[in-house]
Enzyme design. Structure first.
Site, PDB file in Angstrom:
ATOM      1  CB  SER A   1      -0.948  -0.064   1.199  1.00  0.00           C
ATOM      2  OG  SER A   1      -2.007   0.830   1.057  1.00  0.00           O
TER       3      SER A   1
ATOM      4  CG  ASP B   1      -6.342  -2.776  -4.066  1.00  0.00           C
ATOM      5  OD1 ASP B   1      -7.123  -1.842  -3.764  1.00  0.00           O
ATOM      6  OD2 ASP B   1      -5.204  -2.884  -3.582  1.00  0.00           O
TER       7      ASP B   1
ATOM      8  CG  HIS C   1      -5.712  -2.160  -0.079  1.00  0.00           C
ATOM      9  ND1 HIS C   1      -4.792  -1.881  -1.071  1.00  0.00           N
ATOM     10  CD2 HIS C   1      -5.188  -1.616   1.054  1.00  0.00           C
ATOM     11  CE1 HIS C   1      -3.782  -1.195  -0.559  1.00  0.00           C
ATOM     12  NE2 HIS C   1      -3.993  -1.029   0.723  1.00  0.00           N
TER      13      HIS C   1
END
Lengths: 336, 336
Positions: free
Chosen positions: A129, A283, A312
């Site tokens: 991320s 995601d 995600h």
């Protein structure tokens, strides 16, 4: 008693103009730096995460094996351990904490790595991320130093859609009057909980919720998942810290520095490291299409998609199949 | 001077127990009911939309041609024209407006159609989003009356992920102290704007934003799109109305009535109408997978996907290619 070290970086002039005086970079290392200093792995942290939140990736049964590698986890500025709105003295405290870019973060991490440890080569940078955002930055800012990168469920530049998603998160948090423009004495808990609920729809995929994966993870109902998992995470965070890191995220762009002069594709092309770029198929804010564009513009990169409905969170510890898939990719690139 | 009619429905006992006294159903008709009363099309409205918002679908150049069909557009309860928190007298006003289901809406619409117009057969029901939810309800509540349905970018039941998305929208709106639990005198504008920003990421797809479609639509920047399109839409709505319709949406389920006793698949199987179910390929809260499940359980349905990056707005007037695709499907089913 803290379980981490502090690198005192002194006065750091930031990319956007402010000076972060007496800057602190909190970090933790795992394993031992070998004599040749060629067993170094760096894992930057994700949005609001601490080094403790990525420790699950490090262990004798994981690709990041501390018996073999020297693993450094630097905490992102704004996360509450490194210099942050919540721990910086006036006048740059709270709502006045300066804008920090991912580039600022990685340059500070580079100082830690070189000044404290005298490291000249990095075997791998990997992160999830916003950790992936920093991973890409490592690759393009220090192309002759970084040998391999594995960014997971992240991007080299905040996409316009991702920016909009974050506008929603920010708007929910700051809609709470208790936020007081950042000058709160008590936490704006209503806003923090609202932010958590907004995030909940984005974090996992439509299929995750359709097959009731939240219940399989042990939550007693959908509402229990929203309260215990989502609100339970954000309610303990400092609102200004969250907003500072959100700014870092929204303004993430590997091209936005004097090396590349705003040229995103040039910055991608500047990454010499061997790369496996790993988006999640489902995601919702880092869709694989963005990663495809990145890989197409990188000289030495492979796209490898988590075929997972964890959205995600495909790169989290939640799903054993995803964990195995990620470990396999990291082991493979380390062996190459 | 209003451009619509009111059906005074008297005291309506709602599914969840309250009585909506002196209930008003606002509606507008287009075209002429023929002598055989066999040219009827019903188009329910979408979340917070009015009949005026769907008028673009009706015209001599559209599939819903008023020269040929008698088109009835009933306004959803809570939308500010039909009985709503904003226009219902005490004691059921404002925050005390009762819970209304999609089933309640469609049963009231059925009374309009039968009591006012004496209609016994409906050629087509079609609607977008929550209009699709009502369209599915028409199909299963009145299977011998409804000949065709075309629900677009919607579902027969609110999915768990869709529910979570709406939790985020609701949390953003109600985080504003000015909302006062629904007992506001002045509109909670901060919350309405926050809600709009949350919605912005969900309404259009990642690709829509990546290719800067917002700029092609004439907005001067991404921020201009967020303010002018999104905030500009929600800022004029009544917060309690929005929350009332949101409850209707979150609790939408064609199986949740005495005909089907909570059995969703039985309700789908009960839809005798010929159906073309039209999800958008990139719709983030009504993904095509949910529509596939519906179609697989309906006896006479076809799945036809908008191959569009307009996300949920594939069924809006914004994209000429999507409009043509939708008109073609409706013309085809009307001719069959």
């Amino acid at each position: 008693m803290s379980d981490y070290e502090i690198f005192d970086a002194g006065d750091v002039v930031l990319q956007k103009g402010a000076t972060l005086r007496d800057a602190k970079l909190a970090y933790k290392t795992y394993g031992t730096l070998n004599a040749k200093k060629d067993n170094v792995i760096i894992q930057p942290t994700w949005y609001s995460g601490h080094h403790t939140d990525v420790e699950w990736t490090i262990g004798e049964d994981q690709a990041l094996d501390p018996r073999q590698y020297f693993i450094i986890v630097p905490n992102m500025l704004g996360n509450g351990l490194s210099s942050s709105p919540s721990n910086t003295p006036a006048p740059y405290d709270k709502a006045r904490f300066p804008h920090v870019t991912a580039c600022d973060n990685v340059r500070l991490q580079h100082r830690l790595v070189t000044e404290v440890f005298g490291i000249e080569r990095i075997k791998l940078v990997t992160g999830w991320s916003m950790g992936a955002l920093q991973t890409f930055h490592w690759g393009c800012l220090y192309p002759d130093m970084v040998e391999r990168i594995v960014p997971t469920c992240g991007s080299a530049k905040c996409s316009r859609h991702n920016f909009v998603f974050l506008e929603g998160v920010k708007a929910a948090l700051t809609a709470d009057d208790a936020w007081k423009g950042g000058w709160y004495e008590k936490p704006p808990t209503k806003g923090l909980r609202a932010m958590a609920r907004v995030y909940a729809g984005w974090g996992f995929s439509q299929t995750f919720y359709r097959v009731e994966e939240d219940l399989k993870l042990g939550f007693s109902s959908l509402e229990d998942f929203l309260v215990a998992f989502w609100e339970g995470f954000f309610i303990h965070k400092d609102a200004n810290n969250l907003l500072a890191m959100l700014w870092t995220w929204q303004n993430g762009d590997i091209g936005d520095n004097e090396l590349y002069g705003g040229d995103f594709k040039k910055a991608l092309a500047g990454i010499k490291a061997k790369a496996i770029v790993m988006p999640g198929r489902t995601d919702l804010y880092f869709p694989p299409e963005d990663s495809e564009i990145e890989v197409a513009n990188m000289p030495n990169a492979e796209l490898r998609v988590f075929e997972s409905y964890y959205g995600h969170f495909a790169s989290s510890f939640l799903n054993p199949a995803d964990v195995a898939f990620q470990n396999e990719a990291i082991r493979e690139i380390l062996a190459s």
